[in-house]
Design a protein around this motif. Structure first.
Motif, PDB file in Angstrom:
ATOM      1  N   PRO A  45     -21.730 -50.045 -84.715  1.00 28.01           N
ATOM      2  CA  PRO A  45     -21.970 -48.848 -83.906  1.00 28.01           C
ATOM      3  C   PRO A  45     -22.908 -49.090 -82.716  1.00 28.01           C
ATOM      4  CG  PRO A  45     -22.178 -48.331 -86.233  1.00 28.01           C
ATOM      5  CD  PRO A  45     -22.035 -49.820 -86.125  1.00 28.01           C
ATOM      6  N   CYS A  46     -23.735 -50.140 -82.780  1.00 34.62           N
ATOM      7  CA  CYS A  46     -24.648 -50.431 -81.676  1.00 34.62           C
ATOM      8  C   CYS A  46     -23.943 -51.144 -80.524  1.00 34.62           C
ATOM      9  CB  CYS A  46     -25.824 -51.276 -82.153  1.00 34.62           C
ATOM     10  SG  CYS A  46     -25.394 -52.980 -82.559  1.00 34.62           S
ATOM     11  N   VAL A  63     -33.270 -59.600 -88.182  1.00 35.53           N
ATOM     12  CA  VAL A  63     -32.763 -58.971 -86.967  1.00 35.53           C
ATOM     13  C   VAL A  63     -32.045 -57.682 -87.353  1.00 35.53           C
ATOM     14  CG1 VAL A  63     -31.161 -59.219 -85.038  1.00 35.53           C
ATOM     15  CG2 VAL A  63     -32.506 -61.177 -85.820  1.00 35.53           C
ATOM     16  N   LYS A  64     -32.348 -56.607 -86.659  1.00 33.82           N
ATOM     17  CA  LYS A  64     -31.724 -55.316 -86.931  1.00 33.82           C
ATOM     18  C   LYS A  64     -30.668 -55.033 -85.893  1.00 33.82           C
ATOM     19  CE  LYS A  64     -36.171 -53.667 -88.277  1.00 33.82           C
ATOM     20  NZ  LYS A  64     -37.206 -52.723 -87.947  1.00 33.82           N
ATOM     21  N   CYS A  65     -29.614 -54.400 -86.314  1.00 34.49           N
ATOM     22  CA  CYS A  65     -28.532 -54.012 -85.404  1.00 34.49           C
ATOM     23  C   CYS A  65     -28.743 -52.598 -84.971  1.00 34.49           C
ATOM     24  CB  CYS A  65     -27.198 -54.183 -86.089  1.00 34.49           C
ATOM     25  SG  CYS A  65     -25.824 -53.687 -85.073  1.00 34.49           S
TER      26      CYS A  65
END
Length: 58
Positions: free
Chosen positions: A27-28, A56-58
């Motif tokens: 979705p990012c 790491v974040k999306c």
């Protein structure tokens, strides 16, 4: 810190036969590829993750 994730079925991924890779759009705006493990790991050494590093974040 909030963790958000979705469970995604393999049927929801798109498959590219040439690269033998499954793709799923995040979705990012990013794309998550999944390849055969032998192609991903060929000739690579992967160190264990350090407890002091943030994922790491999306």
């Amino acid at each position: 810190m909030a963790v958000t994730h979705d469970e995604v079925e393999m049927e929801d991924f798109q498959y590219d036969e040439d690269s033998e890779t499954h793709f799923y759009p995040c979705p990012c705006g990013d794309i998550f590829p999944i390849t055969k493990e032998d192609q991903f790991m060929r000739g690579e050494t992967v160190a264990a993750p350090s407890a002091s590093k943030e994922l790491v974040k999306c």
